[in-house]
Write an enzyme that holds these catalytic residues in place. Structure first.
Site, PDB file in Angstrom:
ATOM      1  N   ASP A  95       0.835  -1.209   0.000  1.00 27.14           N
ATOM      2  CA  ASP A  95       0.000   0.000   0.000  1.00 27.14           C
ATOM      3  C   ASP A  95       0.872   1.262   0.000  1.00 27.14           C
ATOM      4  O   ASP A  95       2.070   1.216   0.310  1.00 27.14           O
ATOM      5  CB  ASP A  95      -0.895  -0.045   1.246  1.00 27.14           C
ATOM      6  CG  ASP A  95      -2.170   0.782   1.098  1.00 27.14           C
ATOM      7  OD1 ASP A  95      -2.275   1.565   0.131  1.00 27.14           O
ATOM      8  OD2 ASP A  95      -3.058   0.653   1.965  1.00 27.14           O
ATOM      9  N   ASP A 141     -10.570   1.882  -3.674  1.00 27.74           N
ATOM     10  CA  ASP A 141     -11.167   1.645  -2.353  1.00 27.74           C
ATOM     11  C   ASP A 141     -12.684   1.674  -2.437  1.00 27.74           C
ATOM     12  O   ASP A 141     -13.366   1.396  -1.448  1.00 27.74           O
ATOM     13  CB  ASP A 141     -10.707   2.731  -1.363  1.00 27.74           C
ATOM     14  CG  ASP A 141      -9.409   2.345  -0.691  1.00 27.74           C
ATOM     15  OD1 ASP A 141      -8.948   1.223  -0.890  1.00 27.74           O
ATOM     16  OD2 ASP A 141      -8.851   3.188   0.031  1.00 27.74           O
TER      17      ASP A 141
HETATM   18  C1  DGJ Z   1      -5.858   1.917   1.883  1.00 34.59           C
HETATM   19  C2  DGJ Z   1      -6.212   0.701   1.084  1.00 34.59           C
HETATM   20  O1  DGJ Z   1      -6.635   1.072  -0.187  1.00 34.59           O
HETATM   21  C3  DGJ Z   1      -7.249  -0.098   1.832  1.00 34.59           C
HETATM   22  O2  DGJ Z   1      -7.655  -1.201   1.066  1.00 34.59           O
HETATM   23  C4  DGJ Z   1      -6.669  -0.525   3.144  1.00 34.59           C
HETATM   24  O3  DGJ Z   1      -5.616  -1.413   2.910  1.00 34.59           O
HETATM   25  C5  DGJ Z   1      -6.205   0.681   3.923  1.00 34.59           C
HETATM   26  N1  DGJ Z   1      -5.334   1.503   3.153  1.00 34.59           N
HETATM   27  C6  DGJ Z   1      -5.508   0.254   5.178  1.00 34.59           C
HETATM   28  O4  DGJ Z   1      -4.965   1.305   5.853  1.00 34.59           O
END
Ligand code: DGJ
Length: 780
Positions: free
Chosen positions: A479, A547
């Site tokens: 991430d 997301d």
């Molecule tokens: C952002 C990601 O896109 C989410 O799927 C998740 O992993 C969060 N970060 C966790 O902090």
């Protein structure tokens, strides 16, 4: 195939031709780019001049040529070309004047010889034959500076990649202000430009605009390729559609600040280019230094946007994704993020894993919150030590328990980040990107690590390596949630180099880790799809698309993404309702259908599902696994019905199987019926088409149920909840025998939709944001 005859270089793939010719030693003319042609003589393709006109500059005096109005591969303002320049550099004499002269060329099999020296990801030949490279060498007239234009033809994908390499062979310093990977001039301006733009949870929505005199820029300055504007752009002939018309596509194998410009000149010619963003970019080259641009990816189709997208899909699958992964079926996963957020401990996680196993899920992904003191997003990034209290033991022990349940173990990390509240920051504040004596504004309470520093790169390699070394991790979600603001490193002499050096640092880390742990499946992520690009895909075969898991939003996001990237790269999860990003309620089957066109995962608290929902999920997962290869590696396209409903379809490589989804955003009563057309099958072969039987909740009908129910079922009442818990109605199922051409051209007139006058087992109940899926199989 690449060849040179007389002064003309011809680059051909199966369906496209790129023809350039030496008009003089300083003029490499772009003669033609488009549908594949044979070239008899170059003169028909050359720009014609008989005399000079108005206040123009004559770049080639004896031919009256003004560089401002001719299609060329390279030029400068020195020659009188006032269009946007693809190269700007300060010369040792302090001027910006340069004049490159043709010296030599080379054609050879395979990709660019110095690909590995670039320290950047690049297209690979893999097992496929038919990839050839052309290098054209220029030297600056006054200073000993060498410029190479490099073209590689990927015949099988109908793609040409382009890049530039500059070598300072003089003893003096030169400074690059702008160094694009390529430029392409086109002789006519009747195109529309398509870009893929957005923001967090709204990535890569397609926008189409008519071009007019002037310049349109599509770029990123956040330090990543960004969710604002993806590096992918299309130019399509006016009137071109998904299924017809000439389309040009351009992308860049790069994950940092990128820049694409499309200019319509006063003479109605187009110039387009892509490369590293010149915003805050200054790069110094001392004598002997070489600068490599990232590799640009160019494709063309005469048959519309779907066909162009399919060229990119083929290219990404075969030449971008590492060979190890490019045909590999990806696991169905469960991710605990939307199920628990930070609020978990061992018991909850193991319950989620057990429920997942019951349903047929294959991989458990432990998301954010398992390390340091991380109970929220205010701390601990950089402290990659497992929180044993939360996990009930070491990572090894936890992973063993997941394996015992029968799932593979995956883990989330955000390696490029540092929290001000972390042991790492307390011991190494100099690792963070900060301008001394200046307040730094936080994003998600965090800072970015300064990857221009080798010791920081080494720290990152080690911290990720320590986690993967446990040996039980088969998947890593990488991430990156904060964008870069003031790109600055205390160790750099010239901070104009910061953004590019950050990306080079990241690539070194990824290169080292993927070589050390080739079997770990890495899924890229950057606050969802903030870094969905070809550079990252060279290291990680899949990326979390967004997301936003709302199925309606995903229609735009996944379709936009699919113009440059195949389904096998796109993470797509079924999540809970009301959806956590939009608060919208979309039925579980439609959430599944949309997620099927990608890499299926589930991201919700499975313990909250009732009996009938569990049954539905079990069937969904079994269905996806049965057709997984078709979904992940089939030929994908999107279409619109005359009534505006969407059709997404995927056809197996052997054309024996196809799966189509009809998605209806809005229900309009008593409108014409849907006609289902599926293309890409074998015209004369017989196929059987069948609706995927799906489950309908009685809640869909609200109070209407009482028209037929012997007992009163009040809407929102206990009885309705009880019935819904244990019972789902079956949807209508339609079955037809057709031929491939019938299905493609005539289509199937599907059953009547529910319009309020009655219901029976043939009625298609389709409220807003619902879908149907149809499976097409070749008859034996
Ligand atoms: C952002 C990601 O896109 C989410 O799927 C998740 O992993 C969060 N970060 C966790 O902090």
């Amino acid at each position: 195939m690449i060849q040179k005859s007389d002064k003309v270089f011809e680059i051909h793939t199966k369906k496209l031709s790129y023809i350039i010719g030496l008009r003089s030693e300083s003029c490499l003319e772009q003669l033609y780019f488009g549908r594949r042609i044979g070239v008899k003589s170059a003169s028909a393709l050359q720009e014609k001049y008989a005399s000079e006109y108005g206040n123009t500059i004559l770049g080639i005096e004896k031919e009256h040529i003004t560089f401002d109005n001719i299609c060329v591969e390279l030029s400068s303002q020195t020659l009188g070309d006032y269009r946007e320049s693809s190269l700007e550099m300060k010369m040792p004499d302090g001027s910006y004047a340069y004049h490159f002269l043709y010296k030599d060329y080379e054609i050879y099999d395979g990709i660019y010889k110095e690909s590995s020296s670039t320290r950047m990801p690049h297209a690979k030949q893999n097992d496929i034959e038919g990839c050839q490279t052309l290098e054209i060498l220029f030297r600056e007239e006054k200073y000993n500076i060498e410029l190479r234009l490099v073209y590689t033809a990927f015949e099988d994908s109908d793609v040409i990649t382009l890049r530039r390499v500059l070598k300072n062979d003089s003893n003096e310093m030169i400074t690059l202000d702008k160094f694009m990977s390529m430029q392409l001039d086109l002789p006519e301006a009747n195109y529309e430009m398509v870009t893929f733009d957005g923001a967090w949870t709204r990535e890569r929505h397609m926008h189409r605009r008519k071009l007019a005199p002037g310049r349109v820029v599509n770029d990123s300055n956040t330090g990543t390729s960004s969710n604002h504007h993806n590096p992918l752009i299309y130019l399509v002939r006016e009137g071109a559609s998904k299924d017809s018309g000439e389309c040009i596509g351009l992308n860049l194998i790069y994950s940092g600040n990128h820049y694409e410009a499309v200019e319509v000149s006063p003479y109605q010619k187009i110039r387009m280019m892509t490369g590293v963003n010149p915003h805050r970019f200054v790069y110094q080259l001392a004598g002997g230094d070489v600068f490599y641009s990232p590799e640009a990816v160019l494709s063309f189709s005469p048959d519309g946007m779907n066909s162009l997208a399919q060229n990119f899909h083929h290219f990404v699958q075969n030449h971008i994704i590492a060979k190890h992964w490019n045909k590999n079926e990806r696991p169905v996963l469960v991710n605990n993020w939307e199920a628990t957020y930070f609020d978990f401990q061992e018991k909850k996680l193991l319950k989620l894993a057990k429920d997942a196993k019951e349903l047929g899920i294959e991989l458990f992904v432990l998301d954010d919150g398992w390390f340091g003191k991380r109970e929220n997003d205010h701390c601990s990034l950089g402290d990659w030590k497992v929180n044993e209290k939360k996990l009930g033991g070491t990572l090894d022990e936890f992973a063993n328990k997941i394996e015992t349940i029968g799932l593979k173990m995956g883990i989330w990390m955000e390696p490029e980040m540092i929290s001000p509240d972390s042991d790492l920051y307390r011991s190494h504040p100099e690792y963070a990107i900060e301008v001394p004596d200046r307040h730094v504004f936080l994003g998600r309470n965090q800072l970015v690590l300064d990857l221009t520093q080798e010791c920081v790169q080494d720290f990152m390699i080690q911290s990720v390596g320590n986690i993967l070394d446990c040996g039980k991790i088969s998947y890593l979600k990488w991430d990156m949630n904060r964008q870069i603001t003031d790109g600055y490193s205390r160790l750099l002499e010239e901070n104009g180099e910061f953004y590019h050096r950050y990306v080079l640092g990241l690539y070194r880390v990824l290169d080292t880790l993927t070589k050390k742990f080739p079997d770990v499946l890495i899924e890229g992520c950057s606050a969802g799809g903030n870094r969905f690009d070809l550079g990252m895909l060279c290291y990680m075969p899949q990326i979390w698309t967004s997301d936003d898991t709302d199925a309606k939003e995903r229609i735009c996001i996944q379709e936009g993404t699919s113009y440059g990237y195949p389904l096998c790269t796109m993470g797509a999860h079924v999540s809970a309702i009301p959806n956590h990003q939009t608060l919208r309620n979309i039925d579980i089957e439609t959430r599944f259908h949309v997620a099927c066109f990608g890499l299926l995962g589930y991201e919700l608290d499975l313990s909250k599902l009732n009996k009938s929902e569990c049954k539905v999920l079990k069937e969904q997962i079994a269905f996806y696994k049965k057709y997984r290869k078709v979904f992940q590696y089939g030929t994908f396209s999107t279409h619109k019905m005359a009534n505006d409903n969407e059709i997404w379809q995927v056809v197996s490589r052997d054309q024996c199987t196809a799966i189509a989804m009809v998605y209806q955003k809005e229900s309009t009563p008593n409108l014409s019926n849907d006609i289902l057309r599926v293309e890409g099958l074998l015209d004369e072969e017989g196929y059987h088409v069948r609706t995927r039987k799906q489950a309908l909740s009685i809640k869909t009908f609200g109070n209407l149920v009482n028209q037929v129910s012997p007992i009163e079922i009040a809407e929102g009442g206990v009885m309705q909840a009880i019935v819904d818990k244990v019972y789902r109605m079956d949807s209508e199922v339609e079955e037809y025998d057709v031929t491939g051409d019938m299905l493609a051209y005539a289509g199937i007139k599907l059953s009547q939709r529910f319009i309020g006058t009655g219901y029976n087992e043939k009625t298609r109940v389709m409220p807003d944001n619902t879908s149907r899926m149809y499976v097409v199989e070749k008859k034996k």
